[in-house]
Design a protein around this motif. Sequence first.
Motif, short mmCIF file in Angstrom:
data_model
loop_
_atom_site.label_atom_id
_atom_site.label_comp_id
_atom_site.label_asym_id
_atom_site.label_seq_id
_atom_site.Cartn_x
_atom_site.Cartn_y
_atom_site.Cartn_z
N PHE A 257 42.08 -8.89 30.11
CA PHE A 257 43.09 -7.84 29.99
C PHE A 257 43.31 -7.47 28.53
CE2 PHE A 257 45.35 -11.82 29.58
CZ PHE A 257 46.42 -11.60 28.74
N ALA A 258 43.80 -6.26 28.35
CA ALA A 258 44.18 -5.78 27.03
C ALA A 258 45.69 -5.72 26.94
CB ALA A 258 43.60 -4.38 26.78
N VAL A 259 46.20 -5.87 25.73
CA VAL A 259 47.63 -5.80 25.45
C VAL A 259 47.87 -4.65 24.49
CG1 VAL A 259 49.62 -6.99 24.44
CG2 VAL A 259 47.90 -8.29 25.70
N ILE A 260 48.88 -3.81 24.78
CA ILE A 260 49.26 -2.74 23.86
C ILE A 260 50.78 -2.66 23.76
CG2 ILE A 260 47.20 -1.34 24.33
CD1 ILE A 260 49.05 0.53 25.99
N ASN A 261 51.24 -2.02 22.70
CA ASN A 261 52.66 -1.67 22.58
C ASN A 261 52.92 -0.38 23.33
OD1 ASN A 261 53.17 -3.83 20.85
ND2 ASN A 261 52.77 -2.62 19.02
N ALA A 262 54.10 -0.26 23.91
CA ALA A 262 54.46 0.95 24.65
C ALA A 262 54.69 2.14 23.73
CB ALA A 262 55.71 0.70 25.49
N ASP A 263 55.03 1.88 22.46
CA ASP A 263 55.43 2.98 21.57
C ASP A 263 54.36 3.33 20.55
OD1 ASP A 263 55.67 0.57 20.32
OD2 ASP A 263 57.64 0.93 19.46
N ASP A 264 53.11 2.91 20.79
CA ASP A 264 52.00 3.24 19.90
C ASP A 264 50.95 4.06 20.64
OD1 ASP A 264 53.03 1.92 17.69
OD2 ASP A 264 52.06 0.02 18.22
N TYR A 265 50.39 5.06 19.94
CA TYR A 265 49.27 5.82 20.47
C TYR A 265 48.00 5.30 19.80
CZ TYR A 265 45.97 9.60 21.30
OH TYR A 265 44.86 10.31 21.67
N TYR A 266 47.03 4.85 20.61
CA TYR A 266 45.84 4.21 20.06
C TYR A 266 44.59 5.08 20.07
CZ TYR A 266 48.66 -0.04 20.47
OH TYR A 266 49.65 -0.98 20.36
N GLY A 267 44.53 6.09 20.91
CA GLY A 267 43.37 6.97 20.98
C GLY A 267 42.43 6.60 22.11
N ALA A 268 41.85 7.62 22.75
CA ALA A 268 40.98 7.40 23.91
C ALA A 268 39.78 6.53 23.56
CB ALA A 268 40.53 8.75 24.46
N GLU A 269 39.19 6.74 22.38
CA GLU A 269 38.01 5.97 21.99
C GLU A 269 38.32 4.48 21.92
OE1 GLU A 269 39.42 8.40 20.26
OE2 GLU A 269 37.96 9.89 19.59
N ALA A 270 39.53 4.15 21.48
CA ALA A 270 39.91 2.74 21.36
C ALA A 270 39.93 2.06 22.73
CB ALA A 270 41.28 2.63 20.70
N PHE A 271 40.42 2.74 23.75
CA PHE A 271 40.45 2.16 25.10
C PHE A 271 39.04 1.97 25.65
CE2 PHE A 271 44.82 3.55 24.74
CZ PHE A 271 45.51 2.53 25.38
N THR A 272 38.15 2.92 25.37
CA THR A 272 36.77 2.77 25.81
C THR A 272 36.10 1.59 25.13
OG1 THR A 272 36.58 5.15 26.20
CG2 THR A 272 34.53 3.93 25.94
N THR A 273 36.33 1.45 23.81
CA THR A 273 35.77 0.32 23.07
C THR A 273 36.27 -1.00 23.63
OG1 THR A 273 35.60 1.64 21.04
CG2 THR A 273 35.62 -0.75 20.79
N MET A 274 37.56 -1.09 23.90
CA MET A 274 38.15 -2.31 24.43
C MET A 274 37.63 -2.61 25.83
SD MET A 274 40.15 -4.94 24.11
CE MET A 274 41.17 -4.65 22.67
N ALA A 275 37.60 -1.62 26.71
CA ALA A 275 37.14 -1.83 28.09
C ALA A 275 35.69 -2.29 28.11
CB ALA A 275 37.31 -0.55 28.90
N ASP A 276 34.85 -1.69 27.27
CA ASP A 276 33.44 -2.10 27.22
C ASP A 276 33.31 -3.57 26.82
OD1 ASP A 276 32.67 0.42 27.94
OD2 ASP A 276 32.08 1.06 25.92
N TYR A 277 34.10 -3.99 25.84
CA TYR A 277 34.02 -5.38 25.38
C TYR A 277 34.51 -6.34 26.46
CZ TYR A 277 34.01 -9.32 22.17
OH TYR A 277 33.74 -10.52 21.56
N LEU A 278 35.62 -5.99 27.11
CA LEU A 278 36.20 -6.89 28.11
C LEU A 278 35.32 -7.02 29.35
CD1 LEU A 278 39.99 -5.92 27.99
CD2 LEU A 278 38.90 -7.97 27.03
N THR A 279 34.51 -6.03 29.65
CA THR A 279 33.68 -6.07 30.85
C THR A 279 32.27 -6.60 30.57
OG1 THR A 279 33.11 -3.73 30.51
CG2 THR A 279 34.90 -4.22 32.04
N GLN A 280 31.89 -6.66 29.29
CA GLN A 280 30.50 -7.03 28.98
C GLN A 280 30.38 -8.28 28.11
OE1 GLN A 280 28.51 -3.63 27.27
NE2 GLN A 280 29.32 -2.24 28.81
#
Length: 299
Positions: free
Chosen positions: A115-138
């Motif tokens: 799983f990933a952890v984020i703050n509710a009040d921060d905007y991280y960008g779509a690319e960041a979520f893709t990078t994180m998801a790829d790492y967590l699944t692979q």
Amino acid sequence: MQPSLLVLAAGMGSRYGGLKQIDPIGPTNETIIDYSIHDAIDAGFGKLVFVIRAGFEEEFRALFDAKLAGKIEVDYVIQEIGKVPEGSVYNLEREKPWGTAHAVLMAKNSINEPFAVINADDYYGAEAFTTMADYLTQSVTDEEYCMLGYQLGNTISENGSVSRGVCETNENDFLTTVVERTHIERLENGIACRENEEWIKLAPDTIVSMNFWGFTPKIFDHLEAQFSVFLQEEGHQLKSEFFIPSVVATIIKDGKTKVKVLKSDAQWFGVTYREDKEKVIKAIGKLIEKGIYPSKLWA
């Protein structure tokens, strides 16, 4: 297995002056969390877990359940001061939550996958979520975690001090240590953090954690063990906080884990102070103009 997303939304918002987690900033009343959830769904996250304060579940459900129905599984966990290990002693006059690491620990019974952890009040960008998801699944293993690194100079509020996890890495981009600095601001002669009434200069390209972490459920064992120690040492204080970077730094030092620092060119912005809100509204507006988001996010 799809990773889950844990959203830390139990903060008191004392510097903001209100519940900034659900304050609208989009053209049709979207919150920053809405954009993070949208990006997480597109990146392949399969479950969403909110960590919220007692008394706010009904408000959160009213805001998110209907529009997320059929898009992603949603769960809620409550962060309360009284949720401590049996037999623990702490100052009963305390009102401040125990901090981000305690918030993550609250999700132990709700998350069984990377799983990933984020703050509710921060905007991280779509690319960041893709990078994180790829790492967590692979790439992730039980004792190898990750975090998204951002350059300090791009994360400073113009309206006051901020807290950041200041990172050091090796030549392979693995974290060697991370220290939570609770008072960083931009001064006339550059960026600095205040420690014990002294100012320590920090380079704008210093890598910092914005609480975008990638973990496996094994982290809960470390959190439980360290939280018990934290309460013994600092539980009597009214404002002491149990931070994620402190836990990570300890298990790295003890040789129990490795943490990969992921690089991303994604844009970050957030709301620490109420004066930050207008800047965030303009930033979201520009992303909508570029076609990155529709004007009505959940249409």
